[in-house]
Design an enzyme around this catalytic site. Structure first.
Site, PDB file in Angstrom:
ATOM      1  N   TYR A   1      79.071 -58.510  29.140  1.00  0.00           N
ATOM      2  CA  TYR A   1      79.168 -59.503  30.203  1.00  0.00           C
ATOM      3  C   TYR A   1      78.461 -59.092  31.490  1.00  0.00           C
ATOM      4  O   TYR A   1      78.512 -59.834  32.468  1.00  0.00           O
ATOM      5  CB  TYR A   1      80.645 -59.765  30.548  1.00  0.00           C
ATOM      6  CG  TYR A   1      81.511 -60.176  29.403  1.00  0.00           C
ATOM      7  CD1 TYR A   1      81.160 -61.229  28.566  1.00  0.00           C
ATOM      8  CD2 TYR A   1      82.711 -59.522  29.150  1.00  0.00           C
ATOM      9  CE1 TYR A   1      81.971 -61.610  27.521  1.00  0.00           C
ATOM     10  CE2 TYR A   1      83.539 -59.899  28.106  1.00  0.00           C
ATOM     11  CZ  TYR A   1      83.165 -60.941  27.290  1.00  0.00           C
ATOM     12  OH  TYR A   1      83.971 -61.317  26.259  1.00  0.00           O
TER      13      TYR A   1
ATOM     14  N   CYS B   1      73.207 -44.962  20.646  1.00  0.00           N
ATOM     15  CA  CYS B   1      71.749 -44.953  20.777  1.00  0.00           C
ATOM     16  C   CYS B   1      71.195 -46.376  20.846  1.00  0.00           C
ATOM     17  O   CYS B   1      70.526 -46.864  19.933  1.00  0.00           O
ATOM     18  CB  CYS B   1      71.119 -44.188  19.617  1.00  0.00           C
ATOM     19  SG  CYS B   1      69.356 -43.930  19.809  1.00  0.00           S
TER      20      CYS B   1
END
Length: 215
Positions: free
Chosen positions: A112, A139
């Site tokens: 968000y 990653c």
């Protein structure tokens, strides 16, 4: 929002003859995420909104249904701090502070772009000297807790506190990228109690079964 909802409920009551047991307005009770934001004045909030609710009940002659609110985030957001350890400090085209948690632990900043205030719990009184990106340990380029965040001279081994992690924190965490879930510690009057053990890799494998033809 309450005015609009009550106008709809009032028309349904008048035109369809439905008497409501309750009207649920959902959530929406905010919490301060940045240090500059102020706590909500609950007394004023109640005075204005309950007053408006009663006014609409009278306007539409709706009787006496119960007013429901769901203030979950307000109750638990700042009750939880995600503690992470700095495992790398990297100066590249930006300065990155790498920590031992990621968006599998607290998803809101990545999903968000939510702001969660971050403090260096190892040196709470240190002055802000730089702007850094606080990066998680998954990653992926989107695994960031903060970008261009003012911080003191953070060092490897420092413990950072990511605040307001109580709402949508653990409930949205996952085993993404084969990461075990974090532990949970309850602090009451200065006393700490482990209330959820940290998962291990063995826990991740526990429910897996190898078909006979692959053994």
């Amino acid at each position: 929002a309450i005015e609009s909802t009550m106008d709809i409920a009032g028309k349904v009551h008048q035109e369809a003859g439905i008497d409501f047991e309750f009207v649920d307005f959902g959530g929406g009770v905010g919490v301060p995420y940045t240090p500059e934001e102020k706590l909500l004045d609950l007394d004023k909030f109640a005075e204005v909104n309950v007053g408006l609710f009663k006014e609409k009940l009278e306007q539409y002659d709706m009787g006496n249904p119960t007013m429901y609110l769901e203030p979950g985030r307000y109750l638990v957001a700042d009750a939880c701090v995600l503690l992470v350890t700095v495992n790398s400090v990297k100066q590249s085209y930006r300065k990155f502070i790498g920590v031992d948690a990621g968006f599998h632990t607290l998803l809101r900043p990545a999903m968000y772009d939510s702001y969660h205030h971050i403090v260096d719990a190892s040196k709470m009184d240190a002055p802000m000297t730089q702007e850094v990106d606080v990066a998680g340990n998954v990653c992926e380029s989107g695994d960031l807790f903060a970008r261009d965040r003012p911080m003191p001279d953070v060092e490897e081994g420092d413990v950072l506190g990511i605040l307001n992690a109580g709402a949508y924190g653990f409930t949205m965490s996952s085993n993404y990228n084969s990461r075990p879930l974090a532990s949970e510690v309850l602090v009451t009057d200065g006393k700490c109690n482990l209330v959820r053990e940290r998962e291990t890799f063995e826990d991740l494998y526990d429910k897996q079964m190898v078909p006979p033809h692959l053994k």
